[in-house]
Design an enzyme around this catalytic site. Structure first.
Site, PDB file in Angstrom:
ATOM      1  N   ARG A  46       0.823  -1.218   0.000  1.00 18.36           N
ATOM      2  CA  ARG A  46       0.000   0.000   0.000  1.00 18.36           C
ATOM      3  C   ARG A  46       0.851   1.259   0.000  1.00 18.36           C
ATOM      4  O   ARG A  46       0.427   2.306  -0.505  1.00 18.36           O
ATOM      5  CB  ARG A  46      -0.919   0.014   1.224  1.00 18.36           C
ATOM      6  CG  ARG A  46      -2.057  -0.975   1.127  1.00 18.36           C
ATOM      7  CD  ARG A  46      -2.751  -1.117   2.459  1.00 18.36           C
ATOM      8  NE  ARG A  46      -1.778  -1.489   3.485  1.00 18.36           N
ATOM      9  CZ  ARG A  46      -2.062  -1.660   4.768  1.00 18.36           C
ATOM     10  NH1 ARG A  46      -3.300  -1.479   5.193  1.00 18.36           N
ATOM     11  NH2 ARG A  46      -1.127  -2.009   5.627  1.00 18.36           N
ATOM     12  N   LYS A 143       3.349 -19.522   5.037  1.00 17.42           N
ATOM     13  CA  LYS A 143       2.678 -19.984   6.242  1.00 17.42           C
ATOM     14  C   LYS A 143       2.245 -18.763   7.063  1.00 17.42           C
ATOM     15  O   LYS A 143       2.846 -17.714   6.893  1.00 17.42           O
ATOM     16  CB  LYS A 143       3.587 -20.901   7.034  1.00 17.42           C
ATOM     17  CG  LYS A 143       4.564 -20.198   7.993  1.00 17.42           C
ATOM     18  CD  LYS A 143       5.244 -21.197   8.894  1.00 17.42           C
ATOM     19  CE  LYS A 143       5.606 -20.558  10.208  1.00 17.42           C
ATOM     20  NZ  LYS A 143       6.369 -21.392  11.103  1.00 17.42           N
ATOM     21  N   HIS A 173       9.541 -23.678   4.136  1.00 23.59           N
ATOM     22  CA  HIS A 173      10.944 -23.471   3.773  1.00 23.59           C
ATOM     23  C   HIS A 173      11.841 -24.613   4.260  1.00 23.59           C
ATOM     24  O   HIS A 173      12.957 -24.766   3.779  1.00 23.59           O
ATOM     25  CB  HIS A 173      11.456 -22.102   4.232  1.00 23.59           C
ATOM     26  CG  HIS A 173      11.549 -21.934   5.700  1.00 23.59           C
ATOM     27  ND1 HIS A 173      10.476 -21.552   6.467  1.00 23.59           N
ATOM     28  CD2 HIS A 173      12.579 -22.110   6.549  1.00 23.59           C
ATOM     29  CE1 HIS A 173      10.860 -21.499   7.725  1.00 23.59           C
ATOM     30  NE2 HIS A 173      12.129 -21.836   7.804  1.00 23.59           N
ATOM     31  N   LYS A 177      15.571 -26.890   2.269  1.00 27.61           N
ATOM     32  CA  LYS A 177      16.915 -27.041   2.814  1.00 27.61           C
ATOM     33  C   LYS A 177      17.662 -28.174   2.110  1.00 27.61           C
ATOM     34  O   LYS A 177      17.087 -29.214   1.808  1.00 27.61           O
ATOM     35  CB  LYS A 177      16.852 -27.313   4.324  1.00 27.61           C
ATOM     36  CG  LYS A 177      16.440 -26.081   5.109  1.00 27.61           C
ATOM     37  CD  LYS A 177      16.441 -26.352   6.579  1.00 27.61           C
ATOM     38  CE  LYS A 177      15.943 -25.174   7.374  1.00 27.61           C
ATOM     39  NZ  LYS A 177      16.914 -24.083   7.471  1.00 27.61           N
ATOM     40  N   ASP A 230       2.424 -23.788  14.978  1.00 30.02           N
ATOM     41  CA  ASP A 230       3.467 -23.002  14.325  1.00 30.02           C
ATOM     42  C   ASP A 230       4.565 -23.880  13.726  1.00 30.02           C
ATOM     43  O   ASP A 230       5.169 -23.520  12.718  1.00 30.02           O
ATOM     44  CB  ASP A 230       4.073 -22.040  15.364  1.00 30.02           C
ATOM     45  CG  ASP A 230       4.955 -20.986  14.728  1.00 30.02           C
ATOM     46  OD1 ASP A 230       4.499 -20.370  13.749  1.00 30.02           O
ATOM     47  OD2 ASP A 230       6.098 -20.787  15.188  1.00 30.02           O
ATOM     48  N   HIS A 235       6.244 -27.934   9.668  1.00 27.86           N
ATOM     49  CA  HIS A 235       7.647 -28.288   9.426  1.00 27.86           C
ATOM     50  C   HIS A 235       8.003 -29.699   9.907  1.00 27.86           C
ATOM     51  O   HIS A 235       8.585 -30.487   9.165  1.00 27.86           O
ATOM     52  CB  HIS A 235       8.578 -27.288  10.123  1.00 27.86           C
ATOM     53  CG  HIS A 235       8.318 -25.869   9.747  1.00 27.86           C
ATOM     54  ND1 HIS A 235       8.106 -25.467   8.448  1.00 27.86           N
ATOM     55  CD2 HIS A 235       8.232 -24.740  10.485  1.00 27.86           C
ATOM     56  CE1 HIS A 235       7.914 -24.162   8.416  1.00 27.86           C
ATOM     57  NE2 HIS A 235       7.974 -23.695   9.638  1.00 27.86           N
TER      58      HIS A 235
HETATM   59  P1  NAP Z   1       5.065  -7.577   7.488  1.00 26.86           P
HETATM   60  O1  NAP Z   1       6.472  -7.228   7.803  1.00 26.86           O
HETATM   61  O2  NAP Z   1       3.975  -7.116   8.384  1.00 26.86           O
HETATM   62  O3  NAP Z   1       4.773  -7.014   6.024  1.00 26.86           O
HETATM   63  C1  NAP Z   1       3.518  -7.037   5.444  1.00 26.86           C
HETATM   64  C2  NAP Z   1       3.612  -6.488   4.032  1.00 26.86           C
HETATM   65  O4  NAP Z   1       2.311  -6.518   3.457  1.00 26.86           O
HETATM   66  C3  NAP Z   1       4.082  -5.059   3.956  1.00 26.86           C
HETATM   67  O5  NAP Z   1       4.826  -4.895   2.767  1.00 26.86           O
HETATM   68  C4  NAP Z   1       2.777  -4.273   3.874  1.00 26.86           C
HETATM   69  O6  NAP Z   1       3.012  -3.027   3.282  1.00 26.86           O
HETATM   70  C5  NAP Z   1       1.973  -5.227   2.992  1.00 26.86           C
HETATM   71  N1  NAP Z   1       0.532  -5.066   3.143  1.00 26.86           N
HETATM   72  C6  NAP Z   1      -0.187  -5.055   4.297  1.00 26.86           C
HETATM   73  N2  NAP Z   1      -1.500  -4.887   4.025  1.00 26.86           N
HETATM   74  C7  NAP Z   1      -1.608  -4.787   2.686  1.00 26.86           C
HETATM   75  C8  NAP Z   1      -2.711  -4.585   1.798  1.00 26.86           C
HETATM   76  N3  NAP Z   1      -3.964  -4.426   2.241  1.00 26.86           N
HETATM   77  N4  NAP Z   1      -2.454  -4.563   0.477  1.00 26.86           N
HETATM   78  C9  NAP Z   1      -1.197  -4.693   0.007  1.00 26.86           C
HETATM   79  N5  NAP Z   1      -0.135  -4.879   0.785  1.00 26.86           N
HETATM   80  C10 NAP Z   1      -0.331  -4.920   2.109  1.00 26.86           C
HETATM   81  O7  NAP Z   1       4.864  -9.142   7.325  1.00 26.86           O
HETATM   82  P2  NAP Z   1       5.984 -10.264   7.000  1.00 26.86           P
HETATM   83  O8  NAP Z   1       6.661 -10.624   8.257  1.00 26.86           O
HETATM   84  O9  NAP Z   1       6.803  -9.820   5.839  1.00 26.86           O
HETATM   85  O10 NAP Z   1       5.069 -11.515   6.611  1.00 26.86           O
HETATM   86  C11 NAP Z   1       4.391 -11.628   5.369  1.00 26.86           C
HETATM   87  C12 NAP Z   1       3.743 -13.010   5.292  1.00 26.86           C
HETATM   88  O11 NAP Z   1       4.742 -13.997   5.383  1.00 26.86           O
HETATM   89  C13 NAP Z   1       2.765 -13.296   6.422  1.00 26.86           C
HETATM   90  O12 NAP Z   1       1.752 -14.138   5.934  1.00 26.86           O
HETATM   91  C14 NAP Z   1       3.614 -14.070   7.424  1.00 26.86           C
HETATM   92  O13 NAP Z   1       2.844 -14.927   8.216  1.00 26.86           O
HETATM   93  C15 NAP Z   1       4.490 -14.861   6.480  1.00 26.86           C
HETATM   94  N6  NAP Z   1       5.769 -15.282   7.052  1.00 26.86           N
HETATM   95  C16 NAP Z   1       6.676 -14.365   7.495  1.00 26.86           C
HETATM   96  C17 NAP Z   1       7.893 -14.792   7.994  1.00 26.86           C
HETATM   97  C18 NAP Z   1       8.929 -13.812   8.462  1.00 26.86           C
HETATM   98  O14 NAP Z   1      10.015 -14.268   8.821  1.00 26.86           O
HETATM   99  N7  NAP Z   1       8.675 -12.526   8.474  1.00 26.86           N
HETATM  100  C19 NAP Z   1       8.185 -16.158   8.061  1.00 26.86           C
HETATM  101  C20 NAP Z   1       7.244 -17.078   7.595  1.00 26.86           C
HETATM  102  C21 NAP Z   1       6.047 -16.618   7.088  1.00 26.86           C
HETATM  103  P3  NAP Z   1       1.961  -1.787   3.453  1.00 26.86           P
HETATM  104  O15 NAP Z   1       1.617  -1.695   4.902  1.00 26.86           O
HETATM  105  O16 NAP Z   1       2.671  -0.592   2.893  1.00 26.86           O
HETATM  106  O17 NAP Z   1       0.779  -2.147   2.607  1.00 26.86           O
END
Ligand code: NAP
Length: 478
Positions: A46, A143, A173, A177, A230, A235
Site C-alpha cells: 500500500r 505460512k 521453507h 533445505k 506453528d 515443518h
Molecule cells: P510484514 O512485515 O507485516 O509485512 C507485510 C507487508 O504486506 C508489507 O509490505 C505491507 O506493506 C503489505 N501489506 C499489508 N496490508 C496490505 C494490503 N492491504 N495490500 C497490500 N499490501 C499490504 O509481514 P511479514 O513478516 O513480511 O510476513 C508476510 C507473510 O509472510 C505473512 O503471511 C507471514 O505470516 C508470512 N511469514 C513471514 C515470515 C517472516 O520471517 N517474516 C516467516 C514465515 C512466514 P503496506 O503496509 O505498505 O501495505
C-alpha cells in the site's frame, strides 16, 4: 542453470520477509547467474513508493542480509535495474491497471503473496478480474496456511476459485533445505539404507527443532498459535513424511506428495500421556513466555514434545518422537534415526557398544553423520568404540559451500521452473490439520497447562520422562 525469464510480483514487497529473505535471495540467484537478466521483480504494497525509493530499500536489504564478500556493487546495480514498485491495496481498486501494464507477454508470471493470509482471497480475485494472472501464472503463499482444518479448507477454496492446484505453491521453507532434499537422495539413490528402513531394524526416530529465541516482539500473534500449530503441523510433519514415506515411483511432484499424504493419513494421534507441552520461564534477565505474550493466563505452548506411531506395515512398532521449542539451549534442527542392536553379540566386551544412528543435521552445519562401531585402535584387545562417518557439506564442498542456495532461493527458482515437488499440496495441508485438530482440542478440553521450563535448558522435565519411560534418551541439544 538459469531459469526462464520471469516477471515476479511480490505482494508485501516492503515487509519483513521480503526484506530479509526474498529480495536478498533473488539477488544471490542473480549473482550466481541463475536469474536471467531479462527478468523483472515488482514490489507491491500500500505504501506510496517510487521505483527509485523501492530500489533504495532493496539495496539496503541486500547490504543488511547478504554477506560482504557476496556484495558486488556492479552486480547490485544491475540487479536493481530489474526492480520496480507499484502501489496497490489488496482490498482496493487502485494500482491494478498499472500492474497489468507492467506485465510482459512471453515470460513466466509469478505472484508471491507475502502478506497476511486474510488478503489471499482479495489478491487472487483481483489478479483475475484485471486479467493479470493467466492460466500459466503461479502464486506462492506463505505460512501460516490456516490455524485449523476449517480455516485451511477455506483458504484452499478461496485460492481454488481462481487458480488450479498446479499453479499454487505453498511454501514450507524446511523443504527447501539442502539436507532435507539430501535425505531423499540418501534413501533412494543408495541401496544401503532402504532394506533397513523399517520397524524391523529401526528402533526409533527423533526429530528436533530447537530455537534459542523467544516470542518477544510477536507474542500476541504467537499466543494464538503455539508450537503445535506453528511448527509441528507443518515443518516437523513434513520432515516426518520424508523419512517415513514409501519410495515414490518417480521424483515427480505428485508422486512424492502422494506418498507423503499416505504417511499423514496413517499417523496415529498421540495418547494424552505422550504429549508434553511447556512454556519458558523468566530468566537470563528476560521475561518468560507469559510476559512476552502479554497474557498472564496463557496456556499456549512454546515447547512441545510428543511420541506418535505410524499405523502401516513398514512402521508398526517404531515410535517417532518429535520436539520443538523456543528459548532452548541451542539453535539446532536434526533428525536422528536410531537402529536396533545386532541380533547377537560375538564380543565379550560389549560395554563400548552403542546403536548405529544416522543423524541428519539441518542446522547448524548442514550435513549427515552415521554413527558406526569400530574396534578401538591400539593393543587393548577387541574393544569397541563409536565413531562418526561425517559428511559436513561445508567440508565436502569447500569454498563452493557459500554458493549453496538457501531454502528461499531454491524454492523461488523452483516456482519459476514450475516444479512443485518441494511445496505442500492442498490435501496434504488439510490432512495435517485433520491430525492436529483433535490433539489440540483434547488438551483444551482437559484444561491442560503447559509445564514451565528454564530458558537455556533442553525443555520441561516431563519431556525427558517421555523418553526415559521407554528406556530411551533424547539426543543432547547442542
Ligand atoms: P510484514 O512485515 O507485516 O509485512 C507485510 C507487508 O504486506 C508489507 O509490505 C505491507 O506493506 C503489505 N501489506 C499489508 N496490508 C496490505 C494490503 N492491504 N495490500 C497490500 N499490501 C499490504 O509481514 P511479514 O513478516 O513480511 O510476513 C508476510 C507473510 O509472510 C505473512 O503471511 C507471514 O505470516 C508470512 N511469514 C513471514 C515470515 C517472516 O520471517 N517474516 C516467516 C514465515 C512466514 P503496506 O503496509 O505498505 O501495505
Amino acid at each position: 542453470i538459469p531459469v526462464e525469464p520471469f516477471d515476479l510480483v511480490i505482494f508485501g514487497g516492503t515487509g519483513d520477509l521480503a526484506r530479509r529473505k526474498i529480495l536478498p535471495g533473488l539477488y544471490r540467484r542473480f549473482l550466481a547467474g541463475q536469474m536471467p537478466v531479462e527478468s523483472r521483480i515488482i514490489g507491491a504494497a500500500r505504501g506510496d513508493l517510487t521505483d527509485e525509493a523501492f530500489r533504495q530499500m532493496v539495496a539496503e536489504a541486500i547490504a543488511e542480509f547478504v554477506p560482504g564478500d557476496r556484495r558486488d556493487d556492479k552486480m547490485i546495480a544491475a540487479f536493481l535495474e530489474r526492480v520496480g514498485f507499484v502501489s496497490i491495496d489488496a482490498k482496493g481498486t487502485g494500482g491494478w491497471d498499472q500492474l497489468a501494464a507492467r506485465m510482459r507477454p512471453g515470460v513466466v508470471r509469478a505472484f508471491y503473496f507475502s502478506v497476511a493470509p486474510a488478503l489471499f482471497g482479495d489478491l487472487a480475485e483481483r489478479l483475475h478480474a484485471h486479467g493479470i494472472a493467466d492460466a500459466q501464472a503461479r502464486i506462492v503463499v506463505e505460512k501460516p496456511f490456516g490455524r485449523d482444518l476449517a480455516s485451511a479448507r477455506a483458504l484452499n477454496a478461496v485460492l481454488a476459485a481462481h487458480f488450479d492446484e498446479h499453479q499454487i505453491y505453498r511454501i514450507d521453507h524446511y523443504l527447501g533445505k539442502e539436507t532435507v532434499q539430501n535425505l531423499m537422495a540418501v534413501r533412494f539413490a543408495n541401496i544401503l539404507f532402504e532394506p533397513l528402513w523399517k520397524a524391523e531394524y529401526i528402533d526409533h526416530v527423533q526429530i528436533t527443532v530447537a530455537e534459542t529465541v523467544g516470542v518477544e516482539g510477536r507474542g500476541a500473534y504467537y499466543d494464538k498459535s503455539g508450537a503445535m500449530r506453528d511448527m509441528v503441523q507443518n515443518h516437523l510433519m513434513q520432515l516426518l513424511c520424508l523419512i517415513a514415506m514409501e519410495p515414490p515411483y518417480h521424483f515427480d511432484p505428485d508422486a512424492v506428495r502422494d506418498e507423503k499424504l499416505k504417511v499423514i493419513r496413517a499417523l496415529d494421534a498421540p495418547l494424552p500421556e505422550d504429549i508434553v507441552r511447556g512454556q519458558y520461564l523468566p530468566g537470563g534477565g528476560q521475561g518468560g513466555y507469559v510476559e512476552h505474550s502479554e497474557n498472564p493466563q496463557s496456556r499456549t505452548e512454546s515447547y512441545i514434545a510428543l511420541k506418535c506411531h505410524i499405523s502401516n506395515w513398514r512402521w508398526k512398532g517404531t515410535p517417532f518422537y518429535l520436539r520443538t521449542g523456543k528459548r532452548l539451549r541451542a539453535r539446532a534442527s536434526e533428525i536422528a534415526i536410531t537402529f536396533k542392536e545386532p541380533p547377537h553379540s560375538i564380543f565379550d566386551d560389549a560395554k563400548g557398544w552403542r546403536e548405529n544412528v544416522l543423524v541428519i543435521r539441518l542446522q547448524p552445519n548442514e550435513g549427515m553423520n552415521l554413527m558406526m562401531m569400530i574396534k578401538e585402535p591400539g593393543p587393548g584387545g577387541m574393544r569397541l568404540m563409536q565413531v562418526p562417518l561425517d559428511m559436513s557439506f561445508a567440508d565436502a564442498l569447500g569454498a563452493d559451500a557459500e554458493d549453496i542456495p538457501d531454502a528461499y532461493e531454491r524454492l523461488i527458482m523452483d516456482v519459476i521452473r514450475g516444479n512443485q515437488t518441494l511445496f505442500m499440496r492442498g490435501d496434504e495441508v488439510e490432512a495435517a490439520w485433520a491430525w492436529a485438530d483433535p490433539i489440540i482440542a483434547g488438551w483444551e478440553a482437559r484444561g491442560d497447562r503447559p509445564q514451565g521450563y528454564d530458558p537455556g535448558s533442553s525443555g520441561p522435565e516431563d519431556a525427558l520422562m517421555l523418553m526415559h519411560r521407554d528406556g530411551r534418551r533424547w539426543r543432547e541439544i547442542k
